[in-house]
Write a protein that holds these residues in place. Structure first.
Motif, PDB file in Angstrom:
ATOM      1  N   UNK A  30      -1.623  39.517  52.563  1.00  0.00           N
ATOM      2  CA  UNK A  30      -0.131  38.738  53.597  1.00  0.00           C
ATOM      3  C   UNK A  30      -1.378  36.912  53.057  1.00  0.00           C
ATOM      4  N   UNK A  31      -2.359  36.681  53.516  1.00  0.00           N
ATOM      5  CA  UNK A  31      -2.643  35.063  52.461  1.00  0.00           C
ATOM      6  C   UNK A  31      -2.576  35.275  51.662  1.00  0.00           C
ATOM      7  N   UNK A  32      -2.981  36.258  50.606  1.00  0.00           N
ATOM      8  CA  UNK A  32      -2.640  36.082  48.838  1.00  0.00           C
ATOM      9  C   UNK A  32      -1.032  35.155  48.542  1.00  0.00           C
ATOM     10  N   UNK A  33      -0.523  36.129  48.976  1.00  0.00           N
ATOM     11  CA  UNK A  33       1.530  35.202  49.021  1.00  0.00           C
ATOM     12  C   UNK A  33       1.762  33.718  49.382  1.00  0.00           C
ATOM     13  N   UNK A  34       1.047  33.898  50.566  1.00  0.00           N
ATOM     14  CA  UNK A  34       1.043  32.966  50.848  1.00  0.00           C
ATOM     15  C   UNK A  34       0.756  31.771  50.030  1.00  0.00           C
ATOM     16  N   UNK A  35      -0.698  31.968  49.495  1.00  0.00           N
ATOM     17  CA  UNK A  35      -1.659  31.294  48.656  1.00  0.00           C
ATOM     18  C   UNK A  35      -0.142  30.958  47.137  1.00  0.00           C
ATOM     19  N   UNK A  36      -0.173  32.272  46.803  1.00  0.00           N
ATOM     20  CA  UNK A  36       0.608  31.994  45.446  1.00  0.00           C
ATOM     21  C   UNK A  36       1.790  31.121  45.613  1.00  0.00           C
ATOM     22  N   UNK A  37       2.690  31.403  46.673  1.00  0.00           N
ATOM     23  CA  UNK A  37       3.438  30.729  46.410  1.00  0.00           C
ATOM     24  C   UNK A  37       3.556  28.859  47.010  1.00  0.00           C
ATOM     25  N   UNK A  38       1.966  29.065  47.730  1.00  0.00           N
ATOM     26  CA  UNK A  38       1.610  27.396  47.483  1.00  0.00           C
ATOM     27  C   UNK A  38       1.566  26.694  46.509  1.00  0.00           C
ATOM     28  N   UNK A  39       0.709  27.524  45.728  1.00  0.00           N
ATOM     29  CA  UNK A  39       0.438  27.117  44.070  1.00  0.00           C
ATOM     30  C   UNK A  39       1.344  27.230  43.235  1.00  0.00           C
ATOM     31  N   UNK A  40       2.335  27.887  43.449  1.00  0.00           N
ATOM     32  CA  UNK A  40       3.742  27.919  42.064  1.00  0.00           C
ATOM     33  C   UNK A  40       4.290  26.027  43.219  1.00  0.00           C
ATOM     34  N   UNK A  41       4.598  25.394  44.197  1.00  0.00           N
ATOM     35  CA  UNK A  41       5.268  24.867  44.694  1.00  0.00           C
ATOM     36  C   UNK A  41       6.417  25.243  45.727  1.00  0.00           C
ATOM     37  N   UNK A  42       6.323  26.322  46.140  1.00  0.00           N
ATOM     38  CA  UNK A  42       7.537  26.812  46.817  1.00  0.00           C
ATOM     39  C   UNK A  42       7.232  25.890  48.456  1.00  0.00           C
ATOM     40  N   UNK A  43       8.409  25.941  48.917  1.00  0.00           N
ATOM     41  CA  UNK A  43       8.204  25.534  50.396  1.00  0.00           C
ATOM     42  C   UNK A  43       7.710  26.414  51.640  1.00  0.00           C
ATOM     43  N   UNK A  44       7.297  25.217  52.627  1.00  0.00           N
ATOM     44  CA  UNK A  44       6.963  26.301  53.237  1.00  0.00           C
ATOM     45  C   UNK A  44       7.760  26.883  54.396  1.00  0.00           C
ATOM     46  N   UNK A  45       8.791  26.678  53.903  1.00  0.00           N
ATOM     47  CA  UNK A  45      10.049  27.054  54.892  1.00  0.00           C
ATOM     48  C   UNK A  45      10.132  28.569  54.009  1.00  0.00           C
ATOM     49  N   UNK A  46       9.975  28.803  53.127  1.00  0.00           N
ATOM     50  CA  UNK A  46      10.423  30.206  52.546  1.00  0.00           C
ATOM     51  C   UNK A  46       8.430  31.004  52.416  1.00  0.00           C
ATOM     52  N   UNK A  47       7.586  29.919  52.462  1.00  0.00           N
ATOM     53  CA  UNK A  47       6.520  31.244  52.934  1.00  0.00           C
ATOM     54  C   UNK A  47       6.599  31.491  54.359  1.00  0.00           C
ATOM     55  N   UNK A  48       7.116  30.542  54.922  1.00  0.00           N
ATOM     56  CA  UNK A  48       6.881  31.386  56.675  1.00  0.00           C
ATOM     57  C   UNK A  48       7.953  32.064  56.691  1.00  0.00           C
ATOM     58  N   UNK A  49       9.218  32.198  56.031  1.00  0.00           N
ATOM     59  CA  UNK A  49      10.232  33.588  56.447  1.00  0.00           C
ATOM     60  C   UNK A  49       9.325  35.054  55.441  1.00  0.00           C
ATOM     61  N   UNK A  50       8.444  34.134  54.369  1.00  0.00           N
ATOM     62  CA  UNK A  50       7.835  35.726  53.638  1.00  0.00           C
ATOM     63  C   UNK A  50       6.861  36.432  54.492  1.00  0.00           C
ATOM     64  N   UNK A  51       6.123  35.423  56.102  1.00  0.00           N
ATOM     65  CA  UNK A  51       5.425  35.922  56.629  1.00  0.00           C
ATOM     66  C   UNK A  51       5.735  36.582  57.580  1.00  0.00           C
ATOM     67  N   UNK A  52       6.782  35.815  57.533  1.00  0.00           N
ATOM     68  CA  UNK A  52       7.502  36.868  59.029  1.00  0.00           C
ATOM     69  C   UNK A  52       7.940  38.211  58.636  1.00  0.00           C
ATOM     70  N   UNK A  53       8.152  38.608  57.215  1.00  0.00           N
ATOM     71  CA  UNK A  53       8.593  40.393  57.313  1.00  0.00           C
ATOM     72  C   UNK A  53       7.816  41.177  57.530  1.00  0.00           C
TER      73      UNK A  53
END
Length: 392
Positions: A30-53
């Motif tokens: 879970x945190x690995x996916x969030x960190x990967x998305x952050x490093x790719x410049x993906x917005x926090x809204x998308x990361x939040x939705x991914x975290x809710x899955x």
């Protein structure tokens, strides 16, 4: 020792070890996916939705688990879910397409929902009644340890490259070795339950309230406690340490709670845990800047709140068997998903509206509702006991 006792012990060891591996893998991914998305410049809204899955997965998958175990059998369902989870995690490491990642995260969550709910049902089926409290307590403590180790592995492995995903897949694959250790003695959950998931919520309000309470606690308190500490003037390091101490309480106090529950009224014990949880929540704003009192309070607070879920599982195994037990667990899975979705959002909004104490105030309300529901159930049980005694 009889053959039955040996098989029972093998199953308990295998379930606890497998669930520890599953929770470790999930809390790494879970945190690995969030960190990967952050490093790719993906917005926090998308990361939040991914975290809710993961929470959404529990909500979606849980109602279908009783039928799946009845149609295909527990063993096939466990192995299929384990294989799906491993392949999906490997897929995260191989492909970096965002839409595909959403699908893979959903599949991981669905597979994990099946693995956790069937494992909890299996554990309750093989646990001895006189040791049920201690058995479930060891299970919860081990699972919490797994969830605590995952983020540590993220720090050790880093977020670069594909290797951390392969490590996560390797960790959860070890659950297969533990399933083999049972020599194919999977639980028999066939047959039809006398109630549905939604009927169960009316039948067992105390168990359902405990599931919602702890899901809300995991989703809101553990997520926002470091933020709450910073808003009250603590350093980021100390604020993060607060969440770690809370987890330590979860791990350390479950066995004593289970031990006491095996020797006293389990209903009264869950009420005591609820009252301690409410007391801890209400005292947090007053103790946040008094370290001498804050740290022990966090240990007892975390242990007591999670203790309500430990005891809810114990009561579930005490009251239901077979197909009814998997239906009860499925209902708890739905409520867990619901609480995990609602908790962070509502507590976050409350903290913004009433800064900084909105978060503990929100949880205090949830905890108070749990205490009221539990008190009513305990009182009703005592009344029935008195009536039965008078008839004799």
């Amino acid at each position: 020792m009889t053959t039955e006792a040996v098989l029972r012990r093998r199953a308990i060891v295998a379930i606890i070890a497998a669930v520890t591996a599953m929770s470790m893998s999930l809390s790494l991914t879970i945190p690995l996916v969030s960190l990967k998305l952050e490093l790719r410049g993906i917005g926090s809204d998308v990361i939040g939705i991914m975290g809710a899955l993961p929470a959404l997965s529990f909500l979606l998958a849980s109602p279908f688990i009783p039928a799946l175990t009845r149609i295909f059998g527990t063993g096939k369902i466990l192995w299929a879910s384990l294989g799906l989870c491993c392949l999906s995690i490997v897929g995260l490491g191989i492909w970096d397409n965002l839409a595909f990642w959403f699908l893979l995260r959903l599949l991981i969550g669905l597979a994990m929902a099946v693995l956790f709910l069937v494992s909890e049902t299996w554990l309750n089926q093989v646990a001895e009644e006189k040791k049920r409290g201690r058995t479930v307590a060891i299970y919860i403590s081990s699972m919490t340890c797994g969830f605590a180790i995952g983020p540590v592995l993220v720090n050790l492995l880093g977020a670069e490259g594909n290797f951390p995903f392969f490590v996560s897949a390797a960790i959860i694959s070890t659950a297969g070795f533990f399933f083999l250790y049972t020599r194919g003695n999977y639980p028999n959950l066939s047959g039809h339950s006398g109630f549905s998931i939604f009927t169960f919520m009316k039948m067992a309000p105390m168990i359902c309230a405990a599931a919602l309470l702890v899901a809300f606690f995991d989703g809101s308190i553990l997520t926002l406690l470091p933020v709450y500490g910073v808003k009250n003037g603590l350093t980021p390091e100390i604020s993060v340490l607060m969440a770690s101490v809370l987890l330590a309480g979860n791990i350390l106090l479950q066995f004593p709670i289970g031990w006491i529950a095996d020797r006293t009224s389990r209903e009264v014990m869950i009420l005591v845990c609820g009252l301690l949880g409410l007391a801890g929540t209400l005292s947090l704003p007053f103790l946040i800047n008094i370290p001498l009192l804050l740290w022990p309070m966090l240990i007892f607070w975390g242990g007591a709140v999670v203790g309500t879920y430990t005891l809810a599982l114990v009561l579930m195994g005490q009251q239901f068997k077979g197909a009814e037990l998997i239906t009860a667990n499925a209902a708890v899975g739905v409520l867990w998903g619901l609480g995990s979705l609602i908790g962070p959002a509502s507590a976050g909004v409350a903290m913004k509206v009433y800064e900084p104490h909105g978060m503990p105030l929100t949880f205090a309300v949830i905890c108070a509702i749990f205490v009221l529901v539990t008190f009513q159930q305990v009182r009703n049980k005592l009344k029935l006991a008195v009536i039965a005694e008078n008839r004799e």
